[in-house]
Each structure stands twice: as structure tokens, then as C-alpha cells.
Motif scaffolding. Structure first.
Motif, short mmCIF file in Angstrom:
data_model
loop_
_atom_site.label_atom_id
_atom_site.label_comp_id
_atom_site.label_asym_id
_atom_site.label_seq_id
_atom_site.Cartn_x
_atom_site.Cartn_y
_atom_site.Cartn_z
N PHE A 213 0.84 -1.33 0.01
CA PHE A 213 -0.12 0.03 0.01
C PHE A 213 0.99 1.23 0.09
CE2 PHE A 213 -1.84 3.06 3.19
CZ PHE A 213 -2.82 3.68 2.50
N LEU A 214 1.82 1.19 0.73
CA LEU A 214 2.78 2.40 1.04
C LEU A 214 3.60 2.65 -0.19
CD1 LEU A 214 3.98 2.12 4.80
CD2 LEU A 214 2.36 3.68 3.64
N VAL A 215 4.01 1.56 -0.98
CA VAL A 215 4.94 1.52 -1.96
C VAL A 215 4.22 1.99 -3.46
CG1 VAL A 215 6.28 0.23 -3.42
CG2 VAL A 215 6.71 0.06 -0.98
N THR A 216 2.78 1.54 -3.28
CA THR A 216 1.83 2.04 -4.29
C THR A 216 1.82 3.44 -4.45
OG1 THR A 216 0.74 0.02 -4.33
CG2 THR A 216 -0.31 2.09 -5.38
N ILE A 217 1.63 4.11 -2.98
CA ILE A 217 1.68 5.71 -3.09
C ILE A 217 2.64 6.23 -3.43
CG2 ILE A 217 0.93 7.54 -1.51
CD1 ILE A 217 -0.16 5.57 0.45
N LEU A 218 3.93 5.73 -2.96
CA LEU A 218 5.39 6.39 -3.47
C LEU A 218 5.31 6.34 -5.14
CD1 LEU A 218 8.24 7.15 -2.87
CD2 LEU A 218 8.81 4.78 -2.85
N GLU A 219 4.92 5.24 -5.71
CA GLU A 219 5.07 4.94 -7.03
C GLU A 219 4.09 5.96 -7.93
OE1 GLU A 219 4.87 0.91 -7.71
OE2 GLU A 219 7.10 0.48 -7.21
N ARG A 220 2.88 6.18 -7.35
CA ARG A 220 1.98 7.22 -8.03
C ARG A 220 2.65 8.61 -7.76
NH1 ARG A 220 -3.65 4.40 -6.34
NH2 ARG A 220 -3.39 2.37 -7.47
N ALA A 222 5.73 9.33 -7.68
CA ALA A 222 6.79 9.57 -8.32
C ALA A 222 6.24 9.66 -9.97
CB ALA A 222 7.72 8.29 -8.36
N ALA A 223 5.09 9.07 -10.19
CA ALA A 223 4.89 9.37 -11.66
C ALA A 223 4.17 10.65 -11.88
CB ALA A 223 3.64 8.31 -11.93
N ILE A 224 3.56 11.27 -10.78
CA ILE A 224 3.00 12.67 -11.04
C ILE A 224 4.27 13.48 -11.04
CG2 ILE A 224 2.04 14.81 -9.49
CD1 ILE A 224 0.49 12.45 -8.03
N ALA A 225 5.43 13.40 -10.08
CA ALA A 225 6.61 14.09 -10.49
C ALA A 225 7.22 13.99 -11.81
CB ALA A 225 7.65 13.88 -9.50
N ALA A 226 7.42 12.68 -12.61
CA ALA A 226 7.81 12.70 -13.79
C ALA A 226 6.96 13.35 -14.86
CB ALA A 226 7.80 10.96 -14.09
N ALA A 227 5.64 13.37 -14.62
CA ALA A 227 4.69 14.05 -15.60
C ALA A 227 4.96 15.52 -15.62
CB ALA A 227 3.25 13.79 -15.39
N ASN A 228 5.48 16.16 -14.58
CA ASN A 228 5.89 17.63 -14.27
C ASN A 228 7.30 17.83 -14.72
OD1 ASN A 228 3.49 19.31 -13.01
ND2 ASN A 228 3.23 17.45 -12.25
N TRP A 273 -3.65 18.77 -3.49
CA TRP A 273 -2.86 19.29 -4.24
C TRP A 273 -2.31 18.08 -5.29
CZ3 TRP A 273 1.90 19.31 -6.62
CH2 TRP A 273 2.32 20.26 -7.42
N LEU A 274 -1.87 17.10 -4.39
CA LEU A 274 -1.50 15.92 -5.25
C LEU A 274 -2.50 15.20 -6.14
CD1 LEU A 274 1.20 14.81 -2.57
CD2 LEU A 274 1.62 15.17 -5.06
N ALA A 275 -3.64 15.06 -5.27
CA ALA A 275 -4.61 14.48 -6.32
C ALA A 275 -5.00 15.23 -7.43
CB ALA A 275 -6.10 14.51 -5.09
N GLU A 276 -5.19 16.21 -7.38
CA GLU A 276 -5.44 17.15 -8.66
C GLU A 276 -4.33 16.82 -9.49
OE1 GLU A 276 -7.15 19.34 -11.59
OE2 GLU A 276 -8.21 18.61 -9.95
N ALA A 277 -3.13 17.03 -8.96
CA ALA A 277 -1.98 16.73 -9.88
C ALA A 277 -1.84 15.42 -10.64
CB ALA A 277 -0.46 16.92 -9.28
N ALA A 278 -2.51 14.33 -9.83
CA ALA A 278 -2.67 13.03 -10.32
C ALA A 278 -3.45 13.06 -11.47
CB ALA A 278 -3.01 12.06 -9.37
N ARG A 279 -4.73 13.73 -11.34
CA ARG A 279 -5.86 13.58 -12.39
C ARG A 279 -5.17 14.28 -13.57
NH1 ARG A 279 -9.06 14.12 -7.57
NH2 ARG A 279 -8.68 16.40 -7.42
N GLN A 280 -4.44 15.47 -13.40
CA GLN A 280 -4.02 16.05 -14.93
C GLN A 280 -2.78 15.31 -15.37
OE1 GLN A 280 -2.63 20.06 -13.61
NE2 GLN A 280 -4.78 20.63 -12.68
N ALA A 281 -2.01 14.44 -14.51
CA ALA A 281 -1.11 13.77 -15.13
C ALA A 281 -1.39 12.28 -15.70
CB ALA A 281 -0.15 13.45 -14.24
N GLY A 282 -3.01 11.89 -15.55
CA GLY A 282 -3.49 10.53 -15.86
C GLY A 282 -2.80 9.69 -15.01
N VAL A 283 -2.66 10.05 -13.71
CA VAL A 283 -2.08 8.97 -12.77
C VAL A 283 -3.57 8.47 -11.68
CG1 VAL A 283 -0.66 8.36 -10.63
CG2 VAL A 283 0.22 9.82 -12.81
N ASP A 284 -3.33 7.49 -11.49
CA ASP A 284 -4.68 6.91 -10.80
C ASP A 284 -4.62 7.58 -9.27
OD1 ASP A 284 -6.40 5.67 -8.82
OD2 ASP A 284 -5.77 3.58 -9.71
N ASP A 285 -5.57 8.44 -9.17
CA ASP A 285 -5.61 9.24 -8.03
C ASP A 285 -6.64 8.68 -6.73
OD1 ASP A 285 -8.21 9.24 -9.13
OD2 ASP A 285 -8.69 11.45 -8.72
#
Length: 307
Positions: A213-220, A222-228, A273-285
Motif C-alpha cells: 500500500f505504501l509503495v503504491t502511493i510512493l510510485e504514484r 513519483a509518476a506525478i513528479a515525472a509528468a511534471n 494538491w497531489l490528487a489534482e496533480a494526479a488527475r492532470q497527469a493521468g495517474v490513478d488518484d
């Protein structure tokens, strides 16, 4: 170098106290109750890296004559902080914010101009007790900052040299501060979402079967950061996967400590802020949205006086 420290709470008290140890001229801009406490008891820091107990100079208003403003407020107090420091910044001071997240940079840039605003982050776990003691939790003691244009020959470099490296503080000026801030947000967003949702520290979550569960949050995150435009390195990810897999870790987010004490949280500024950034990046939020819902439900209970 003259330093104006907005607040003498957990981070302001810790880093301001260490700056005084290094010989800087530091003044604390604080509210009346904290000013009375400091006048009576001095600044008190309890730390495994060395305690601090000393008188300090306080003020209730900013003015000219400061080189740097160390901005240590919570994100939800940013509007008041902008007004409080304006006179010092307009007189020539640079702003070093060590707020969590990224959203504050746009607001500071709009208020004061990008050339006066640095990026910054603190790696330090601390809390302010009811009797005014800053308690340093663990041994993290890093203050990292830099001018947004990446220059390494200006005031940020001079401040890093003045603060230096010591047992209680390691200060570093860097040319890539926004990347460093994204790294912290990936890490912070993981521990905040995980520990707030589970109401437990990292070790307790791992022992309960929540390592994935924790690692999944970490990876998501990281995906948000990469999209930015700020991809995390393999070494970064390896290190934090290990951190979030440790069954003995007592680590929690300050957001959980705020929540458990019945205080305000920075959920809107970090989790939402991260939840919105996830949606904008197409990452599972999904997990981020659940963490935001959890925090907002807490806010409703707090507002109703039912904690």
C-alpha cells in the motif's frame, strides 16, 4: 548576515536557534503569546544533536535591514505571512520558504517577484510543545535551498556558507532546488497519505500488511513528479521503497500529529494538491482522493466540536 525568522515554532525555532549558534544575527517575528514565552524562558530546543537554551530577539512587525526572511509558517497561514513579511521583502530581503509542497511558490512569486523568492526545503522532524519547547525528533537536520534561476554566486550561496555544516545543522545551496522540492513532495506525500489514512506510523502499517500500500502511493507520487518534468532516480526510489518497507519504523507525517492533536492540517495544500496533480497527469488518484476525503471528514468533525 541578518535573518528574520517568521515563527519560532518547530522549524523556525530549530533552524533559527542553529543560525544563532553559527553567529548569524537572527530576529524572530512572532505573535504576542509566543513573544511573551520567549521573553520569559528564552528559546529552548531539546535535540539529540545538542540542546539550545538562550535569550532571543523578537519583533511583532517586519521592517528594513534584513538580508533573508526564513518563512516557516504552515501553508494555511500563508496569506497572513505574506502581509507580515512584506515590509522586509520590499526593503530588499530575499524569501526562503520551507513550507511543504509546491503551491506556495506561485503565490510568493506573484506577491514579491520571482527574483526575490528562493525555493527551499527542510528535512527535520520537530514539534513545539505546549510549554514552548522545540523538540527535535530524530537526527534529520538539513536545510536545502536555492535561487530559482539556479545561480550559485548570489545571496543563497552566501547564506549556506554562513550557516555551514555542523552537528546540528547542514545547510546547502543547490542549483536545482525545484527538483529537490519535488523529491521531498514525493516522499512527504507518501508518508502523509499513508499514515493519515491508516492513523498509524510506517512500521505499524508495514506490520499490518501494508507495505505494498505504501509503495503504491510512493510510485504514484513519483509518476506525478515525472509528468511534471522531474523523474525520480532509481537510487531515490530504492531508498524510499526500503524506508516504507521497514517494520520497525516509527516514522509518521507531521500531518498525522496535527490531526491526532486536534489541530488544523495541511491536507488541502498537500493531499488535495497531489490528487489534482494526479488527475492532470493521468495517474490513478484513488488513494489520494480517499486520503483527502478522510482529512476533510476530520475537518467537519473538528468544526462541529466533535473530536
Amino acid at each position: 548576515m541578518r535573518l528574520l525568522v517568521l515563527g519560532a515554532g518547530a522549524l523556525g525555532g530549530y533552524f533559527g536557534g542553529r543560525a544563532l549558534e553559527r553567529g548569524l544575527d537572527a530576529t524572530f517575528l512572532v505573535r504576542p503569546r509566543r513573544a511573551e514565552q520567549l521573553a520569559r524562558d528564552g528559546l529552548r530546543v531539546e535535540s539529540p544533536l545538542g540542546d539550545i537554551a538562550r535569550p532571543v530577539t523578537t519583533t511583532d512587525r517586519a521592517g528594513p535591514g534584513f538580508d533573508v526572511v526564513l518563512l516557516t509558517c504552515k501553508a494555511y497561514d500563508l496569506d497572513d505571512a505574506l502581509a507580515a513579511i512584506r515590509a522586509a521583502v520590499e526593503a530588499g530581503a530575499a524569501v526562503l520558504p520551507i513550507l511543504n509542497g509546491m503551491a506556495h511558490l506561485d503565490r510568493l512569486n506573484a506577491a514579491f517577484g520571482r527574483e526575490r523568492v528562493w525555493g527551499g526545503l527542510a528535512k527535520c522532524a520537530a514539534t513545539l510543545t505546549k510549554d514552548g519547547v522545540v523538540k527535535h525528533l530524530g537526527d534529520w537536520h538539513w536545510l536545502i535551498f536555492g535561487e530559482q534561476d539556479g545561480r550559485m554566486d548570489g545571496r543563497a550561496a552566501a547564506l549556506a556558507a554562513a550557516l555551514g555544516t555542523s552537528k546540528g545543522l547542514e545547510a546547502e545551496a543547490v542549483p536545482d532546488i525545484q527538483r529537490r522540492m519535488w523529491e521531498k513532495l514525493v516522499h512527504l506525500g507518501t508518508v502523509a497519505a499513508g499514515t493519515v489514512l491508516m492513523r498509524a506510523n510506517v512500521g505499524e502499517i508495514v506490520r499490518a500488511g501494508g507495505r505494498d500500500f505504501l509503495v503504491t502511493i510512493l510510485e504514484r507520487n513519483a509518476a506525478i513528479a515525472a509528468a511534471n518534468g522531474h523523474a525520480m532516480t532509481p537510487a531515490f526510489m530504492e531508498g524510499y521503497r526500503a524506508m516504507f518497507s521497514d517494520p520497525d519504523s516509527p516514522y509518521t507525517a507531521s500531518m498525522l500529529r496535527d490531526l491526532e492533536s486536534g489541530g488544523r492540517t495541511e491536507a488541502e495544500h498537500i493531499l488535495a494538491w497531489l490528487a489534482e496533480a494526479a488527475r492532470q497527469a493521468g495517474v490513478d488518484d484513488g488513494i489520494h482522493a480517499m486520503a483527502v476525503l478522510h482529512a476533510r471528514a476530520y475537518d467537519q468533525r473538528r468544526a462541529a466540536g466533535r473530536l
